[in-house]
Scaffold this active site. Structure first.
Site, PDB file in Angstrom:
ATOM      1  N   MET A  51      21.631   1.442  30.381  1.00 52.11           N
ATOM      2  CA  MET A  51      21.004   2.796  29.455  1.00 52.11           C
ATOM      3  C   MET A  51      21.355   2.588  27.867  1.00 52.11           C
ATOM      4  O   MET A  51      22.180   3.615  27.557  1.00 52.11           O
ATOM      5  CB  MET A  51      20.968   3.852  30.770  1.00 52.11           C
ATOM      6  CG  MET A  51      20.102   3.727  31.536  1.00 52.11           C
ATOM      7  SD  MET A  51      19.357   5.509  31.919  1.00 52.11           S
ATOM      8  CE  MET A  51      21.483   6.269  32.972  1.00 52.11           C
TER       9      MET A  51
ATOM     10  N   GLY B  97      32.940  -2.314  29.893  1.00 51.71           N
ATOM     11  CA  GLY B  97      32.992  -2.466  31.079  1.00 51.71           C
ATOM     12  C   GLY B  97      31.483  -3.618  30.625  1.00 51.71           C
ATOM     13  O   GLY B  97      31.215  -4.594  31.160  1.00 51.71           O
ATOM     14  N   HIS B  98      31.018  -2.782  30.188  1.00 51.02           N
ATOM     15  CA  HIS B  98      28.700  -3.881  29.937  1.00 51.02           C
ATOM     16  C   HIS B  98      29.392  -5.093  29.740  1.00 51.02           C
ATOM     17  O   HIS B  98      29.190  -6.263  29.944  1.00 51.02           O
ATOM     18  CB  HIS B  98      28.203  -2.428  29.252  1.00 51.02           C
ATOM     19  CG  HIS B  98      27.810  -1.701  29.561  1.00 51.02           C
ATOM     20  ND1 HIS B  98      28.068  -0.264  29.203  1.00 51.02           N
ATOM     21  CD2 HIS B  98      26.992  -1.204  30.689  1.00 51.02           C
ATOM     22  CE1 HIS B  98      27.546   0.499  29.850  1.00 51.02           C
ATOM     23  NE2 HIS B  98      26.468  -0.029  30.255  1.00 51.02           N
TER      24      HIS B  98
ATOM     25  N   GLY C 147      26.813  -3.657  37.751  1.00 45.38           N
ATOM     26  CA  GLY C 147      28.175  -2.349  38.064  1.00 45.38           C
ATOM     27  C   GLY C 147      28.599  -2.265  39.283  1.00 45.38           C
ATOM     28  O   GLY C 147      27.831  -1.103  40.180  1.00 45.38           O
TER      29      GLY C 147
ATOM     30  N   LYS D 225      30.711   0.383  39.572  1.00 44.16           N
ATOM     31  CA  LYS D 225      31.324   1.345  39.932  1.00 44.16           C
ATOM     32  C   LYS D 225      30.139   2.744  40.357  1.00 44.16           C
ATOM     33  O   LYS D 225      30.545   3.386  41.009  1.00 44.16           O
ATOM     34  CB  LYS D 225      31.151   1.765  38.151  1.00 44.16           C
ATOM     35  CG  LYS D 225      32.013   3.179  38.295  1.00 44.16           C
ATOM     36  CD  LYS D 225      31.729   4.071  36.568  1.00 44.16           C
ATOM     37  CE  LYS D 225      30.551   3.516  35.838  1.00 44.16           C
ATOM     38  NZ  LYS D 225      30.075   5.241  36.579  1.00 44.16           N
TER      39      LYS D 225
ATOM     40  N   SER E 298      33.081   3.785  31.351  1.00 43.12           N
ATOM     41  CA  SER E 298      31.446   4.290  31.733  1.00 43.12           C
ATOM     42  C   SER E 298      31.071   5.711  30.306  1.00 43.12           C
ATOM     43  O   SER E 298      31.809   5.889  29.693  1.00 43.12           O
ATOM     44  CB  SER E 298      31.288   5.747  33.034  1.00 43.12           C
ATOM     45  OG  SER E 298      30.122   6.571  32.211  1.00 43.12           O
TER      46      SER E 298
HETATM   47  O1  PAF Z   1      23.113   2.426  36.208  1.00 40.54           O
HETATM   48  C1  PAF Z   1      22.522   2.205  35.236  1.00 40.54           C
HETATM   49  O2  PAF Z   1      22.674   2.215  33.880  1.00 40.54           O
HETATM   50  C2  PAF Z   1      21.277   2.636  35.683  1.00 40.54           C
HETATM   51  O3  PAF Z   1      20.718   3.228  36.648  1.00 40.54           O
HETATM   52  C3  PAF Z   1      20.298   1.670  35.657  1.00 40.54           C
HETATM   53  C4  PAF Z   1      20.297   0.741  36.453  1.00 40.54           C
HETATM   54  C5  PAF Z   1      19.504   0.928  34.026  1.00 40.54           C
HETATM   55  C6  PAF Z   1      18.570   2.154  35.785  1.00 40.54           C
HETATM   56  O4  PAF Z   1      18.452   2.928  34.547  1.00 40.54           O
END
Ligand code: PAF
Length: 261
Positions: free
Chosen positions: A4, A10-11, A128, A130, A166
């Site tokens: 999102m 982390g990403h 993830g 988390k 996060s």
């Molecule tokens: O974990 C997230 O960021 C969201 O729930 C996801 C998996 C991208 C779905 O919108």
């Protein structure tokens, strides 16, 4: 790799993991950035969710993504064409964890992840750890739909004081940021207990001492998220800290100390 946005270190680790996996298979890494309205059970939470697309595009390029899909809402949910909500697996409705505290959340997650899978036709999806319950939900949903997609878990990346990274951390006030490490501290204490009941007591004690009232703080089966634990268990916590909802989890019991040599 569905996200999102509001990407953090982390990403970036998740993208690097996807990159390494894709390189072994001569595949490409596509990151999606879409703040999915249907998974927010509070409109205020949706409105204040951080949106940082320019920085996200740079982070994806730096971490080795080949492409970013940042679709307009009409692309994901075309007007006049309802996008189905898939049948929800038991782990999305039975545990009384995220399912109970965020009613409708997993219906929205399953809807958007199915839709993003349809749009991108991936061989694998990286998610993830988390969001542990989400990971189990997506695994079960993908299996039930018979999609040939490997669901690849990516370890949680932590700040030096243990707080799980996060996108929501940037919403924490300085006071809430100072209080939040009580969550990983509680999880570490619980991980050192050898039975679920003392582990759950340790969780509550440590969180209370840190001024945090959890929504849940439990030891559950790692796959079904029900009690009692089967062969593999997880300690899971959700709490609002200064109005920001944080979640975290870890394997239970934690890894035992290496024997002295
Ligand atoms: O974990 C997230 O960021 C969201 O729930 C996801 C998996 C991208 C779905 O919108």
């Amino acid at each position: 790799m569905p996200t999102m946005g509001a990407l953090h270190a982390g990403h970036a680790e998740l993208v690097r993991l996807a990159r390494a996996r894709a390189d072994r298979r001569a595949a490409r890494v596509v990151v999606t950035v879409f703040v999915n309205p249907t998974q927010f059970n509070e409109s205020a939470d949706f409105d204040r969710y951080p949106r940082t697309l320019d920085a996200d595009l740079r982070a994806c390029a730096d971490a080795g993504a080949d492409a970013v899909l940042a679709p307009a809402p009409d692309t994901v949910y075309p007007p006049g064409r309802p996008i189905p909500v898939p049948d929800l697996p038991g782990v999305a409705t039975e545990p009384g964890l995220e399912d109970a505290f965020r009613p409708g959340h997993f219906a929205g997650v399953c809807q958007v992840v199915s839709r993003l899978f349809d749009l991108t036709e991936p061989a694998a999806g990286v998610f993830g750890e988390k969001d542990w319950q989400q990971l189990q939900v997506i695994r079960a949903m993908t299996l039930a739909q018979g999609r040939p997609i490997d669901i690849v878990p990516a370890p949680t990346v932590r700040e030096p004081d243990g707080l799980a990274m996060s996108s929501r951390n940037r919403l924490l006030s300085p006071e809430a940021r100072a209080a939040a490490p009580a969550i990983p501290r509680a999880i570490r204490r619980a991980a050192a207990c050898d039975r679920p009941e003392p582990a759950e007591r340790a969780l509550t004690d440590e969180l209370t001492a840190g001024g945090i009232a959890p929504e849940y703080a439990v030891v559950r089966d790692a796959e079904t998220l029900l009690a009692p634990c089967g062969r593999s268990c997880r300690v899971l916590v959700a709490a609002r800290v200064g109005g920001v909802r944080l979640i975290d989890n870890a394997p239970w019991p934690g890894p035992s100390e290496a024997p002295a040599t």
